[in-house]
Scaffold this motif. Structure first.
Motif, PDB file in Angstrom:
ATOM      1  N   TYR A  18     -16.272  -2.965  29.653  1.00 34.09           N
ATOM      2  CA  TYR A  18     -16.348  -4.115  30.443  1.00 34.09           C
ATOM      3  C   TYR A  18     -14.907  -4.681  30.650  1.00 34.09           C
ATOM      4  O   TYR A  18     -14.685  -5.679  31.713  1.00 34.09           O
ATOM      5  CB  TYR A  18     -17.223  -5.010  29.904  1.00 34.09           C
ATOM      6  CG  TYR A  18     -18.730  -4.691  30.235  1.00 34.09           C
ATOM      7  CD1 TYR A  18     -19.168  -4.721  31.551  1.00 34.09           C
ATOM      8  CD2 TYR A  18     -19.609  -4.170  29.543  1.00 34.09           C
ATOM      9  CE1 TYR A  18     -20.528  -4.414  31.887  1.00 34.09           C
ATOM     10  CE2 TYR A  18     -20.831  -3.879  29.663  1.00 34.09           C
ATOM     11  CZ  TYR A  18     -21.227  -3.849  30.880  1.00 34.09           C
ATOM     12  OH  TYR A  18     -22.395  -3.704  31.075  1.00 34.09           O
TER      13      TYR A  18
ATOM     14  N   ARG B 186     -22.107 -12.708  32.406  1.00 37.04           N
ATOM     15  CA  ARG B 186     -22.425 -11.081  32.731  1.00 37.04           C
ATOM     16  C   ARG B 186     -22.951 -10.569  31.243  1.00 37.04           C
ATOM     17  O   ARG B 186     -23.823  -9.765  31.276  1.00 37.04           O
ATOM     18  CB  ARG B 186     -21.087 -10.555  33.214  1.00 37.04           C
ATOM     19  CG  ARG B 186     -21.346  -8.959  32.654  1.00 37.04           C
ATOM     20  CD  ARG B 186     -20.482  -8.029  33.573  1.00 37.04           C
ATOM     21  NE  ARG B 186     -19.968  -8.643  35.020  1.00 37.04           N
ATOM     22  CZ  ARG B 186     -20.370  -8.002  35.980  1.00 37.04           C
ATOM     23  NH1 ARG B 186     -21.431  -6.952  36.153  1.00 37.04           N
ATOM     24  NH2 ARG B 186     -19.991  -8.261  37.375  1.00 37.04           N
TER      25      ARG B 186
ATOM     26  N   ARG C 211     -26.453 -11.058  31.194  1.00 41.24           N
ATOM     27  CA  ARG C 211     -27.148  -9.849  31.763  1.00 41.24           C
ATOM     28  C   ARG C 211     -27.298  -8.677  31.327  1.00 41.24           C
ATOM     29  O   ARG C 211     -28.342  -7.899  31.524  1.00 41.24           O
ATOM     30  CB  ARG C 211     -26.538  -9.914  33.486  1.00 41.24           C
ATOM     31  CG  ARG C 211     -26.817 -11.041  34.188  1.00 41.24           C
ATOM     32  CD  ARG C 211     -26.671 -10.991  35.507  1.00 41.24           C
ATOM     33  NE  ARG C 211     -25.448 -10.409  35.891  1.00 41.24           N
ATOM     34  CZ  ARG C 211     -24.265 -11.137  36.222  1.00 41.24           C
ATOM     35  NH1 ARG C 211     -24.256 -12.361  36.238  1.00 41.24           N
ATOM     36  NH2 ARG C 211     -23.133 -10.645  36.397  1.00 41.24           N
ATOM     37  N   VAL C 212     -26.196  -8.081  30.814  1.00 44.34           N
ATOM     38  CA  VAL C 212     -26.263  -7.027  30.079  1.00 44.34           C
ATOM     39  C   VAL C 212     -27.007  -6.977  28.858  1.00 44.34           C
ATOM     40  O   VAL C 212     -27.577  -6.127  28.691  1.00 44.34           O
ATOM     41  CB  VAL C 212     -24.626  -6.704  29.599  1.00 44.34           C
ATOM     42  CG1 VAL C 212     -24.531  -5.631  28.665  1.00 44.34           C
ATOM     43  CG2 VAL C 212     -23.599  -6.731  30.812  1.00 44.34           C
TER      44      VAL C 212
ATOM     45  N   HIS D  99     -29.697  -8.909  28.843  1.00 46.17           N
ATOM     46  CA  HIS D  99     -31.214  -8.328  29.454  1.00 46.17           C
ATOM     47  C   HIS D  99     -31.336  -7.068  29.727  1.00 46.17           C
ATOM     48  O   HIS D  99     -32.466  -6.338  29.317  1.00 46.17           O
ATOM     49  CB  HIS D  99     -30.886  -9.353  30.523  1.00 46.17           C
ATOM     50  CG  HIS D  99     -31.380 -10.779  30.462  1.00 46.17           C
ATOM     51  ND1 HIS D  99     -31.246 -11.607  31.273  1.00 46.17           N
ATOM     52  CD2 HIS D  99     -31.754 -11.499  29.176  1.00 46.17           C
ATOM     53  CE1 HIS D  99     -31.352 -12.948  30.481  1.00 46.17           C
ATOM     54  NE2 HIS D  99     -32.005 -12.552  29.555  1.00 46.17           N
ATOM     55  N   ALA D 100     -30.239  -6.271  30.062  1.00 47.49           N
ATOM     56  CA  ALA D 100     -30.446  -4.844  30.460  1.00 47.49           C
ATOM     57  C   ALA D 100     -30.860  -4.018  29.237  1.00 47.49           C
ATOM     58  O   ALA D 100     -31.755  -3.254  29.197  1.00 47.49           O
ATOM     59  CB  ALA D 100     -29.347  -4.464  31.153  1.00 47.49           C
ATOM     60  N   MET D 101     -29.888  -4.439  28.257  1.00 51.43           N
ATOM     61  CA  MET D 101     -30.236  -3.821  26.829  1.00 51.43           C
ATOM     62  C   MET D 101     -31.703  -4.046  26.425  1.00 51.43           C
ATOM     63  O   MET D 101     -32.385  -3.033  25.849  1.00 51.43           O
ATOM     64  CB  MET D 101     -29.101  -4.156  25.836  1.00 51.43           C
ATOM     65  CG  MET D 101     -27.760  -3.813  26.355  1.00 51.43           C
ATOM     66  SD  MET D 101     -26.599  -4.426  25.536  1.00 51.43           S
ATOM     67  CE  MET D 101     -26.575  -3.447  24.148  1.00 51.43           C
ATOM     68  N   VAL D 102     -32.089  -5.116  26.448  1.00 52.96           N
ATOM     69  CA  VAL D 102     -33.438  -5.666  26.015  1.00 52.96           C
ATOM     70  C   VAL D 102     -34.326  -4.847  26.900  1.00 52.96           C
ATOM     71  O   VAL D 102     -35.307  -4.413  26.110  1.00 52.96           O
ATOM     72  CB  VAL D 102     -33.515  -7.063  26.001  1.00 52.96           C
ATOM     73  CG1 VAL D 102     -34.979  -7.285  25.764  1.00 52.96           C
ATOM     74  CG2 VAL D 102     -32.725  -7.790  25.109  1.00 52.96           C
ATOM     75  N   CYS D 103     -34.405  -4.724  28.113  1.00 54.48           N
ATOM     76  CA  CYS D 103     -35.345  -4.163  28.839  1.00 54.48           C
ATOM     77  C   CYS D 103     -35.460  -2.539  28.442  1.00 54.48           C
ATOM     78  O   CYS D 103     -36.378  -2.052  28.896  1.00 54.48           O
ATOM     79  CB  CYS D 103     -34.939  -4.176  30.537  1.00 54.48           C
ATOM     80  SG  CYS D 103     -35.318  -5.698  31.051  1.00 54.48           S
TER      81      CYS D 103
END
Lengths: 252, 242
Positions: free
Chosen positions: A154, A200, A203-204, A206-210
């Protein structure tokens, strides 16, 4: 942002098993840091230079990196000989330069250069991702490794965001000067950067949790030592034993 | 339609950001198996928020969420949802957090309990399907915008979901990547909800369009043919399109 000028190459050192390189560089650094006798320290510096040579790195780029650290060491040379207590070598007005101070500076210079060079030769000759994978295989704490790898991932994104902010300021006529307005603008830019970085990060996450993240990371890389690796480990062990005997057996 | 075919069923969902105006207001939405639904609406109308609520990243202030026939409310329920529904984020840099391409695609399958070999095999297959074969050892941040978007889709598809939520997938893509994305989406045997502002892209990817405004789904609008401006070489002379 982060350039890895030494990471790729075709030298023997580049082709070695990254785990071996990390282990050796670490052990070597500890020994050099703990050594005090000049024969051992000089030998270490020579060995580091030899290994840099074997890694066939761009000499100019290596010199620039080394110069950076030696800039800091220069300050020690300016201060320590004058402030360290001991037998005076000579006097500079009211101040006296001590023998112990000079020797201490010499030791620090030799040690730090030897350690820096070995890390350039052995650790910076692999991409950061490989470094992370090898650390994982060496069973270092997973949190540390992923801090390293996520930072690496990042730092470029955050740099881009910073560049965007700077461009936005520039096209509206912002030119840095030594004024309170310039400082304020930079403070805004930094503040904005933190806000964006934290948005950010969310959001990252969130993406990992998803994708089912449960706190564990997996490493898919496998390293298998080759014959060359075994030969090199013998060479490295003899280097380490050599340095140890120079320091503690007082052969010279 | 048959209730057994419902993948997503939202009833009277409301959502208010702390200290803000309501984003979703008694919203209802259904996605059936095999359906490809487009979601349009002005910026700030709550489309992305809606996706986050379906995935359990945000909790609605009130309302009922039913996914694949089961009511979901708690984090534990949503963990199951995330295994079966994939969310494609607007910004690929949010979605791709691993240092290398292979690790990113394999992340989901590994979390689903697949072995390393299985995860590797699924990842390679998914990458190939998206035209990214040979990319597995590339460093993620060095990829182009289009490659990152396709890779994001690969990370979602590698989890073999039953439905997708696509948040402005065509945003900022060049024509070639857009075509590739349309080709991949039409080839998938998956139901999905797709948010976009591009009428062209919508016409090629969805069967039904919903419009969202003021936190509500307005009415179902059928997909419709339309005229639009475009540009190409010698476009200024009278010509025909086939």
């Amino acid at each position: 942002m982060i350039q890895e000028p030494f990471a790729t190459g075709s030298s023997h050192i580049h082709c070695l098993d990254p785990r071996l390189k990390i282990l050796f560089a670490t052990a070597y650094s500890f020994i050099v840091a703990l050594s005090n006798r000049f024969p051992a320290l000089f030998a270490a510096l020579m060995l580091s230079l030899l290994l840099i040579g074997l890694a066939r790195l761009n000499v100019w780029k290596v010199a620039k990196r080394v110069a950076l650290v030696n800039g800091l060491i220069l300050f020690l040379w300016l201060v320590l000989p004058l402030t360290f207590e001991g037998t005076p070598l000579f006097h500079l007005g009211p101040l006296s330069v001590t023998r112990e101070g000079v020797l201490l500076c010499a030791r620090i210079s030799l040690k730090s250069n030897a350690i820096l060079l070995i890390f350039i030769a052995f650790v910076s000759t692999m991409p950061i991702t490989t470094l992370g994978h090898a650390m994982n295989r060496l069973r270092l704490p997973g949190k540390l490794i992923h801090l390293l790898l996520l930072t690496y991932r990042y730092v470029f994104v955050i740099d881009q965001e910073y560049q965007r902010l700077v461009r936005a300021a520039k096209i509206r006529g912002f030119r840095p000067k030594t004024t309170i307005n310039t400082y304020r603008t930079y403070a805004y830019l930094m503040g904005m950067l933190f806000v964006r970085a934290s948005a950010r990060a969310e959001r990252v996450h969130h993406a990992m949790v998803c994708r089912g993240f449960d706190g564990r990371f997996y490493c898919l890389r496998h390293f298998s030592p080759t014959r060359t690796d075994w030969i090199w480990s013998a060479f490295m062990i003899s280097i380490i034993l050599g340095l140890l005997s120079l320091e503690w057996t007082r052969i010279i | 339609m048959d209730k057994n075919n419902l993948i997503i069923n939202l009833e009277e969902i409301s959502f208010i950001y702390p200290g803000g105006a309501p984003v979703l207001n008694q919203l209802g939405l259904q996605l059936h198996r095999g359906e490809r639904l487009g979601l349009v609406g002005p910026n700030g109308s709550g489309k992305t928020t809606l996706f986050q609520i379906i995935m359990g990243l945000l909790r609605p202030s009130s309302g009922r969420i039913e996914i694949l026939g089961r009511t979901v409310a708690r984090e534990k329920d949503f963990r199951e949802v995330r295994k079966r529904i994939g969310l494609l984020f607007q910004d690929a840099d949010d979605q791709l957090f691993s240092p290398t391409v292979l690790e990113d695609v394999a992340f989901g399958p590994l979390n689903l309990g697949k072995s390393k070999d299985e995860a590797r095999e699924i990842s390679m297959r998914t990458l190939e399907m998206l035209g990214l074969a040979g990319f597995e050892d590339r460093i993620t941040h060095n990829l182009s915008g289009g490659e990152k978007k396709l890779l994001s889709l690969a990370t979602v598809l590698a989890m073999e979901p039953e439905a997708l939520l696509l948040d402005e997938p065509s945003n900022g893509l060049d024509d070639n990547t857009k075509e590739k994305l349309i080709e991949v989406l039409s080839g998938l045997d998956l139901s999905y909800i797709l948010i976009t502002h591009e009428a062209d892209f919508l016409a090629k990817t969805v069967d039904r369009i919903c419009r969202m405004e003021n936190g509500k789904i307005l009415t179902d609008i059928e997909s419709y043919p339309h005229y639009h401006l475009h540009e190409h070489a010698r476009g200024r002379y009278p010509h025909e399109h086939h």
